[in-house]
Design a protein around this motif. Structure first.
Motif, PDB file in Angstrom:
ATOM      1  N   ARG A   1      -4.528   6.392   2.290  1.00 20.44           N
ATOM      2  CA  ARG A   1      -3.741   5.213   1.936  1.00 20.44           C
ATOM      3  C   ARG A   1      -4.444   4.490   0.784  1.00 20.44           C
ATOM      4  N   GLU A   2      -3.654   4.020  -0.185  1.00 24.35           N
ATOM      5  CA  GLU A   2      -4.263   3.314  -1.306  1.00 24.35           C
ATOM      6  C   GLU A   2      -3.564   1.990  -1.575  1.00 24.35           C
ATOM      7  N   PHE A   3      -4.351   1.069  -2.054  1.00 22.56           N
ATOM      8  CA  PHE A   3      -3.864  -0.259  -2.435  1.00 22.56           C
ATOM      9  C   PHE A   3      -2.973  -0.147  -3.662  1.00 22.56           C
TER      10      PHE A   3
ATOM     11  N   ALA B   1       0.484  -7.881   5.899  1.00 24.51           N
ATOM     12  CA  ALA B   1       0.282  -9.327   5.850  1.00 24.51           C
ATOM     13  C   ALA B   1      -1.064  -9.702   6.465  1.00 24.51           C
ATOM     14  N   ARG B   2      -1.662 -10.719   5.884  1.00 19.43           N
ATOM     15  CA  ARG B   2      -2.879 -11.297   6.453  1.00 19.43           C
ATOM     16  C   ARG B   2      -2.869 -12.780   6.147  1.00 19.43           C
TER      17      ARG B   2
ATOM     18  N   PHE C   1       0.854  -1.184   0.000  1.00 18.04           N
ATOM     19  CA  PHE C   1       0.000   0.000   0.000  1.00 18.04           C
ATOM     20  C   PHE C   1       0.889   1.233   0.000  1.00 18.04           C
ATOM     21  N   ARG C   2       0.336   2.365  -0.372  1.00 24.68           N
ATOM     22  CA  ARG C   2       1.110   3.594  -0.343  1.00 24.68           C
ATOM     23  C   ARG C   2       0.246   4.749   0.143  1.00 24.68           C
ATOM     24  N   GLN C   3       0.926   5.732   0.706  1.00 23.14           N
ATOM     25  CA  GLN C   3       0.231   6.919   1.170  1.00 23.14           C
ATOM     26  C   GLN C   3       1.085   8.140   0.886  1.00 23.14           C
TER      27      GLN C   3
ATOM     28  N   GLY D   1      -8.210  -4.347   0.463  1.00 29.13           N
ATOM     29  CA  GLY D   1      -8.553  -3.347   1.457  1.00 29.13           C
ATOM     30  C   GLY D   1      -7.542  -3.313   2.589  1.00 29.13           C
ATOM     31  N   GLY D   2      -7.042  -2.135   2.894  1.00 29.67           N
ATOM     32  CA  GLY D   2      -6.043  -2.023   3.948  1.00 29.67           C
ATOM     33  C   GLY D   2      -6.542  -2.491   5.307  1.00 29.67           C
ATOM     34  N   SER D   3      -7.825  -2.284   5.581  1.00 31.43           N
ATOM     35  CA  SER D   3      -8.378  -2.670   6.882  1.00 31.43           C
ATOM     36  C   SER D   3      -8.396  -4.177   7.086  1.00 31.43           C
TER      37      SER D   3
END
Length: 123
Positions: free
Chosen positions: A45-47, A98-99, A37-39, A106-108
């Motif tokens: 923040r965007e994917f 990581a997930r 992601f970047r901001q 989605g960042g969340s």
């Protein structure tokens, strides 16, 4: 817990390339899907890109498709983001995340994050 540390950021001229790395530790890396992601300053923040735990599936934001490539080396517990044809609008702090198992955009949906690495593209 998964600990993530990014590297490879820096200053590059428009049209140039950088390769970001994200080193993971703490858990079995191959159990985790990874995302970038970047901001940018003052922006949400965007994917950017994501990759499945096996590396068999990859996903990209439209803005980077064809220019950026995400990959992973599970033997090295590392995910990469190869960025080509960089433009000033790519300037941002880039973070890996990581997930468990399934990649997401989605960042969340990512519980684990690195501190980020700055990428600056000059015109």
């Amino acid at each position: 817990q998964v600990q993530l540390v990014e590297s490879g950021g820096g200053l590059v001229q428009a049209g140039g390339s950088l390769r970001l790395s994200c080193a993971a530790s703490g858990r079995t890396f191959s159990n985790y899907a990874m995302g970038w992601f970047r901001q940018a300053p003052g922006m949400e923040r965007e994917f950017v890109a994501a990759i499945s735990w096996s590396g068999g599936s990859t996903y990209y934001a439209d803005s980077v498709k064809g220019r950026f490539t995400i990959s992973r080396d599970n033997a090295k517990n590392t995910v990469y983001l190869q960025m080509n044809s960089l433009q000033p609008e790519d300037t941002a702090v880039y973070c890996c995340a990581a997930r468990r198992r399934v990649a997401a955009t989605g960042g969340s949906e990512y519980p684990y994050w690195g501190p980020g690495t700055q990428v600056t593209v000059s015109s």
